[in-house]
Scaffold this motif. Structure first.
Motif, PDB file in Angstrom:
ATOM      1  N   THR A   1      63.013  73.747  21.120  1.00 47.46           N
ATOM      2  CA  THR A   1      63.498  72.530  20.472  1.00 47.46           C
ATOM      3  C   THR A   1      63.139  72.532  18.987  1.00 47.46           C
ATOM      4  N   GLY A   2      63.608  71.537  18.319  1.00 49.13           N
ATOM      5  CA  GLY A   2      63.288  71.368  16.895  1.00 49.13           C
ATOM      6  C   GLY A   2      61.798  71.183  16.675  1.00 49.13           C
ATOM      7  N   ARG A   3      61.135  70.581  17.634  1.00 52.81           N
ATOM      8  CA  ARG A   3      59.686  70.400  17.531  1.00 52.81           C
ATOM      9  C   ARG A   3      58.972  71.752  17.525  1.00 52.81           C
ATOM     10  N   HIS A   4      59.408  72.696  18.366  1.00 52.55           N
ATOM     11  CA  HIS A   4      58.818  74.032  18.381  1.00 52.55           C
ATOM     12  C   HIS A   4      59.017  74.720  17.025  1.00 52.55           C
TER      13      HIS A   4
ATOM     14  N   ALA B   1      59.471  73.341  14.115  1.00 49.58           N
ATOM     15  CA  ALA B   1      58.654  72.664  13.106  1.00 49.58           C
ATOM     16  C   ALA B   1      57.203  73.152  13.190  1.00 49.58           C
ATOM     17  N   ILE B   2      56.672  73.315  14.382  1.00 45.60           N
ATOM     18  CA  ILE B   2      55.294  73.808  14.558  1.00 45.60           C
ATOM     19  C   ILE B   2      55.169  75.228  14.023  1.00 45.60           C
TER      20      ILE B   2
END
Length: 160
Positions: free
Chosen positions: A10-13, A15-16
């Motif tokens: 996902t976009g969260r991955h 970003a991390i």
């Protein structure tokens, strides 16, 4: 029991991953820059172009000085004064009329630059008139002397 759902990137991955990557890059750059500024003991010239125009002259002078075969052993005495013992190759002894002078600079200007004057001793070595304060110093020596082949200038840089 139910089947485990498939992994979804996902976009969260992303970003991390981006924050971790650039965090490492920035941390390494900050560390290397701090090392560079705290340990630099080089010379900074006011105009790099003008200095580059003198480079070949400096190389020629260095070749002449190296051909003389002179060398120096520099040490700080217990009283803080600088002792310099000069040696010549078999073919090139140090002239008896040689005069030694020098400049001392402290890395990054932590101490003011100093002119160092030397007195010749009976054994042929040289000892500075004044003591240098404790710490690391870069010493630029200049020996002027004449022998049967003419007048010579020899320069050396030493660290104390």
């Amino acid at each position: 029991m139910g089947a485990k759902p498939p992994f979804r990137f996902t976009g969260r991955h992303m970003a991390i991953i981006m924050v971790a990557f650039f965090g490492v890059v920035i941390a390494v750059n900050v560390y290397m820059a701090s090392l560079a500024t705290s340990t630099f003991s080089g010379v900074v010239v006011k105009n790099a172009y003008d200095a580059s125009q003198e480079f070949n002259v400096w190389l020629d002078e260095a070749a002449k000085e190296k051909a003389l075969g002179w060398s120096a052993k520099v040490e700080r005495r217990a009283d803080g004064r600088v002792a310099v013992t000069l040696k010549g190759s078999d073919a090139a002894a140090i002239p008896s009329d040689a005069a030694l002078s020098g400049e001392a600079w402290h890395p990054l200007g932590q101490e003011a630059d100093r002119v160092v004057s030397f007195r010749r001793q009976a054994d042929g070595s040289f000892v500075s008139f004044d003591a240098l304060p404790a710490g690391r110093w870069r010493l630029r020596l200049r020996l002027d002397g004449a022998d049967a082949n003419g007048r010579h200038v020899w320069r050396a840089q030493e660290f104390l």
